[in-house]
Design a protein around this motif. Sequence first.
Motif, PDB file in Angstrom:
ATOM      1  N   LYS A   1       0.794  -1.303  -0.057  1.00 63.21           N
ATOM      2  CA  LYS A   1      -0.173   0.006   0.017  1.00 63.21           C
ATOM      3  C   LYS A   1       0.924   1.257   0.109  1.00 63.21           C
ATOM      4  CE  LYS A   1      -4.322  -1.753   2.275  1.00 63.21           C
ATOM      5  NZ  LYS A   1      -4.910  -1.754   0.922  1.00 63.21           N
ATOM      6  N   HIS A   2       0.595   2.075  -0.760  1.00 62.13           N
ATOM      7  CA  HIS A   2       1.350   3.374  -0.731  1.00 62.13           C
ATOM      8  C   HIS A   2       0.468   4.539  -1.387  1.00 62.13           C
ATOM      9  CE1 HIS A   2       4.622   6.183  -2.209  1.00 62.13           C
ATOM     10  NE2 HIS A   2       5.328   5.618  -1.555  1.00 62.13           N
ATOM     11  N   ARG A   3       0.613   5.710  -1.008  1.00 63.20           N
ATOM     12  CA  ARG A   3      -0.108   6.815  -1.326  1.00 63.20           C
ATOM     13  C   ARG A   3      -0.232   7.069  -2.882  1.00 63.20           C
ATOM     14  NH1 ARG A   3       0.648  12.160  -0.759  1.00 63.20           N
ATOM     15  NH2 ARG A   3       0.730  12.597  -2.875  1.00 63.20           N
ATOM     16  N   SER A   4       0.768   6.580  -3.548  1.00 63.54           N
ATOM     17  CA  SER A   4       1.102   6.898  -5.099  1.00 63.54           C
ATOM     18  C   SER A   4       0.027   6.085  -5.892  1.00 63.54           C
ATOM     19  CB  SER A   4       2.261   6.188  -5.586  1.00 63.54           C
ATOM     20  OG  SER A   4       3.426   7.213  -4.922  1.00 63.54           O
ATOM     21  N   HIS A   5      -0.566   4.896  -5.285  1.00 63.63           N
ATOM     22  CA  HIS A   5      -1.712   4.249  -6.212  1.00 63.63           C
ATOM     23  C   HIS A   5      -2.758   4.929  -6.468  1.00 63.63           C
ATOM     24  CE1 HIS A   5      -0.511  -0.094  -4.378  1.00 63.63           C
ATOM     25  NE2 HIS A   5       0.511   0.907  -4.192  1.00 63.63           N
ATOM     26  N   LYS A   6      -3.041   6.035  -6.069  1.00 61.73           N
ATOM     27  CA  LYS A   6      -4.322   7.204  -6.552  1.00 61.73           C
ATOM     28  C   LYS A   6      -3.846   7.573  -7.673  1.00 61.73           C
ATOM     29  CE  LYS A   6      -2.685  11.050  -3.895  1.00 61.73           C
ATOM     30  NZ  LYS A   6      -2.921  11.932  -2.725  1.00 61.73           N
ATOM     31  N   HIS A   7      -2.677   7.578  -7.935  1.00 60.18           N
ATOM     32  CA  HIS A   7      -2.324   8.304  -9.495  1.00 60.18           C
ATOM     33  C   HIS A   7      -2.455   7.375 -10.595  1.00 60.18           C
ATOM     34  CE1 HIS A   7      -1.196  11.984  -7.364  1.00 60.18           C
ATOM     35  NE2 HIS A   7      -0.210  11.358  -6.716  1.00 60.18           N
ATOM     36  N   ILE A   8      -3.068   5.933 -10.289  1.00 60.05           N
ATOM     37  CA  ILE A   8      -3.574   5.247 -11.610  1.00 60.05           C
ATOM     38  C   ILE A   8      -4.513   4.798 -11.165  1.00 60.05           C
ATOM     39  CG2 ILE A   8      -2.378   3.053 -12.867  1.00 60.05           C
ATOM     40  CD1 ILE A   8       0.305   3.516 -11.804  1.00 60.05           C
ATOM     41  N   SER A   9      -5.448   5.009 -11.989  1.00 68.14           N
ATOM     42  CA  SER A   9      -6.840   4.860 -11.714  1.00 68.14           C
ATOM     43  C   SER A   9      -7.477   3.587 -12.261  1.00 68.14           C
ATOM     44  CB  SER A   9      -7.687   6.097 -12.277  1.00 68.14           C
ATOM     45  OG  SER A   9      -7.392   7.466 -12.075  1.00 68.14           O
ATOM     46  N   SER A  10      -8.557   3.087 -11.580  1.00 71.28           N
ATOM     47  CA  SER A  10      -8.975   1.441 -11.804  1.00 71.28           C
ATOM     48  C   SER A  10     -10.139   1.559 -12.397  1.00 71.28           C
ATOM     49  CB  SER A  10      -9.270   0.910 -10.595  1.00 71.28           C
ATOM     50  OG  SER A  10      -9.811  -0.223 -10.579  1.00 71.28           O
ATOM     51  N   PRO A  11     -10.192   1.023 -13.794  1.00 68.53           N
ATOM     52  CA  PRO A  11     -11.682   0.883 -14.455  1.00 68.53           C
ATOM     53  C   PRO A  11     -12.594  -0.121 -13.602  1.00 68.53           C
ATOM     54  CG  PRO A  11      -9.892  -0.234 -15.347  1.00 68.53           C
ATOM     55  CD  PRO A  11      -9.288   0.699 -14.471  1.00 68.53           C
ATOM     56  N   TYR A  12     -12.063  -0.796 -12.764  1.00 66.56           N
ATOM     57  CA  TYR A  12     -12.789  -1.797 -12.153  1.00 66.56           C
ATOM     58  C   TYR A  12     -13.572  -1.055 -10.973  1.00 66.56           C
ATOM     59  CZ  TYR A  12     -10.796  -6.219 -13.759  1.00 66.56           C
ATOM     60  OH  TYR A  12     -10.515  -7.261 -14.728  1.00 66.56           O
ATOM     61  N   LYS A  13     -12.961   0.285 -10.619  1.00 60.52           N
ATOM     62  CA  LYS A  13     -13.767   1.124  -9.648  1.00 60.52           C
ATOM     63  C   LYS A  13     -14.578   2.082 -10.314  1.00 60.52           C
ATOM     64  CE  LYS A  13     -10.162   0.719  -5.912  1.00 60.52           C
ATOM     65  NZ  LYS A  13      -9.074   1.014  -5.144  1.00 60.52           N
ATOM     66  N   ASN A  14     -14.920   1.855 -11.912  1.00 61.77           N
ATOM     67  CA  ASN A  14     -15.445   2.780 -12.489  1.00 61.77           C
ATOM     68  C   ASN A  14     -14.982   4.081 -12.857  1.00 61.77           C
ATOM     69  OD1 ASN A  14     -17.839   2.895 -14.194  1.00 61.77           O
ATOM     70  ND2 ASN A  14     -19.100   4.022 -12.903  1.00 61.77           N
ATOM     71  N   SER A  15     -13.681   4.312 -12.632  1.00 66.65           N
ATOM     72  CA  SER A  15     -13.016   5.586 -13.034  1.00 66.65           C
ATOM     73  C   SER A  15     -12.862   5.403 -14.827  1.00 66.65           C
ATOM     74  CB  SER A  15     -11.416   5.410 -12.698  1.00 66.65           C
ATOM     75  OG  SER A  15     -10.880   6.635 -13.189  1.00 66.65           O
TER      76      SER A  15
END
Length: 255
Positions: A148-162
């Motif tokens: 887990k890292h704060r940087s994960h938010k910078h690569i969006s997920s289509p599985y989360k409907n982004s």
Amino acid sequence: MSFEELKIFLDEKADQYNQVDFIENDPIQIPHRFSLKQDIEIAGFLAATISWGNRKAIIKSADKMLDVMGNSPYDFVMNHSEAELKALQNKSIHRTFNGEDFGYFIRQFQRIYRENESLENLFTIQDLEINFQHAIERFRSQFLGTEKHRSHKHISSPYKNSSTKRIIMFLRWMVRKDKRGVDFGIWKNVDQRFLSIPLDVHTGNISRKLGLVTRTQNDWKTVEELDVTIRKFDDKDPAKYDFALFGLGVTKELI
């Protein structure tokens, strides 16, 4: 407009903006400074990652990252020292993408390139897939790993409907093959027919005004709705219409 009229209109707009002079004021100018495939990929991915907000500010921030890497992205990724990454910790890069994020990406790039010649290997399309949804998610899991890292938010997920606008834009740069000189087309094993339109506020609003989509959100479901419509115009190169929608958004021609 009828279907034929709309197709002619969008083809004309795509042709108008898919020109080399487009490069000068767009973040795609960042990877265009390089000729080595890995340099293009790294510079392109970083520029795409910070592509939100004013385009001049995006380019300025990308320049900042290139300066840190000595304008040799691949060499820096493979040969950086821990001291160089530590020096990034408190560095400001672009909005919420900071020096810690930048350093994290450098580490991930190094791990990936030790095992792969190209990022293309992480974006392969599998049987029965109709777009990059699952490929993007596979890439996320391989690039980000389980930590887990704060940087994960910078690569969006289509599985989360982004809508994953920035990754889709990067994919257009790497995959689209034409002779216009804007997109690179350096990934030879991924077919451009799977590409989607990078969906944001501007392309979303233009798409609604033209009747290309009905959904009001700019999310992955709308990306797929736009896929269906836009591929009726050209199912072999649907992403070329990104130039049309972008151009119409910049010129405010439909307002």
